[in-house]
Design an enzyme around this catalytic site. Sequence first.
Site, PDB file in Angstrom:
ATOM      1  CB  CYS A  57      -0.911  -0.021   1.226  1.00  0.00           C
ATOM      2  SG  CYS A  57      -1.825   1.512   1.474  1.00  0.00           S
TER       3      CYS A  57
ATOM      4  CB  VAL B   9     -10.808  -2.414   7.561  1.00  0.00           C
ATOM      5  CG1 VAL B   9      -9.583  -2.949   8.289  1.00  0.00           C
ATOM      6  CG2 VAL B   9     -12.038  -2.496   8.449  1.00  0.00           C
TER       7      VAL B   9
ATOM      8  CB  VAL C 261      -2.692  -0.443   6.082  1.00  0.00           C
ATOM      9  CG1 VAL C 261      -3.017  -1.679   6.873  1.00  0.00           C
ATOM     10  CG2 VAL C 261      -2.693  -0.756   4.582  1.00  0.00           C
TER      11      VAL C 261
ATOM     12  CD  GLU D 179      -5.401  10.743   5.738  1.00  0.00           C
ATOM     13  OE1 GLU D 179      -4.481  10.882   4.904  1.00  0.00           O
ATOM     14  OE2 GLU D 179      -6.519  10.246   5.458  1.00  0.00           O
ATOM     15  CB  SER D 180      -1.161   7.737   4.952  1.00  0.00           C
ATOM     16  OG  SER D 180      -1.618   8.577   3.902  1.00  0.00           O
TER      17      SER D 180
ATOM     18  CE1 TYR E 272      -5.136   2.582  -5.260  1.00  0.00           C
ATOM     19  CE2 TYR E 272      -3.710   4.505  -5.173  1.00  0.00           C
ATOM     20  CZ  TYR E 272      -3.970   3.186  -4.851  1.00  0.00           C
ATOM     21  OH  TYR E 272      -3.058   2.478  -4.103  1.00  0.00           O
TER      22      TYR E 272
END
Length: 343
Positions: free
Chosen positions: A66, A134, A136, A151-152, A199
């Site tokens: 990811c 859900v 990562v 939240e990255s 994306y």
Amino acid sequence: MNQLVNGEWRTDAYETTDESGAFERQTTTFRNWMVGSEIPAHVDAEPDERFEPEPGRYHLYVSYACPWAHRALLARSILGLEDVIDVSVVDPWRGEDGWQFTPEKEGCTPDRVHGSDYLRELYVRADPDATCRVTVPVLYDTVEDTIVNNESREILRMLDTAFTDLGNGRRLLPEDDEAIERVDEIITAIYEPINNGVYRAGFATSQSAYDEAIDELFDALDHWDEVLADSRFLAGDELTEADLCMFTTLIRFDHVYHTHFMCNVRAIHEYEHLWPYLRDLYQLPGVAETVDLDHITEHYYTTHPDVTPSGIIARGPDLDFEAPHDREQLADDRTPVEPVEAE
């Protein structure tokens, strides 16, 4: 698409595209900030006194596949936080049950905190009535036994600022407020057309939505290629959080996004400046060990049956990320670049 609804796992919970066929990314749910975090000016939040930075207390749940989780892995490695924050790694393949722990698989680990079979169990543990995807990365507090944040971009900032005294002393932000604001502007500017743009192209279900995403993606890549002709990094001569956010998309681009998501106008290795810039980042201490192309390619080509129903993993180009780049020769007195306006 799968998600939790009132704490129950659903496999038909939401659509990934709108009526025009354009990809819509859901917002993340857990948005707490740790004590000591430098919260960006555009975020309306305060540090939560429950979450004090302490060695060994916090845990990262990630996937090597990811790009969003990769941001957190990069920060942890570059900032010397490996002995401060432990990591659990999920399987790169994500099926109807969501991210799962398969420690017998190379590069994967068990859930080192609770021994869960699926990542969704951690979400329900943190909120029994959770209604959310859900995802990562997850920053987990083992003392409060809850999710701090998933939240990255916010986890990246917390690792960079709240844990300053616990790592190797490095920072991924400049010293002055104006320069920090510039970094935040760049992160915002590259998000929609590039980080999310791949994306938007890959999951588009209409020609117009795909064309719009592709145009914005390659306009942005062309722009930053020009910027990098005179600047070693996106915000000037120093590595910043913005570069980590760009790296995790670029490192996946030629092996995955170019083919799997039909982002095939150009490959990154065909760019005059983005390609040596990518090699420069890859060769920095602490970066290469966070890259797992096997996990990356397996995840994308086997997890999106609507895009690649055969599950065949494309071989991809043979790229030498270790090849010389000479970007350190760029003059140290360059004026930091101004970012493009975010769409």
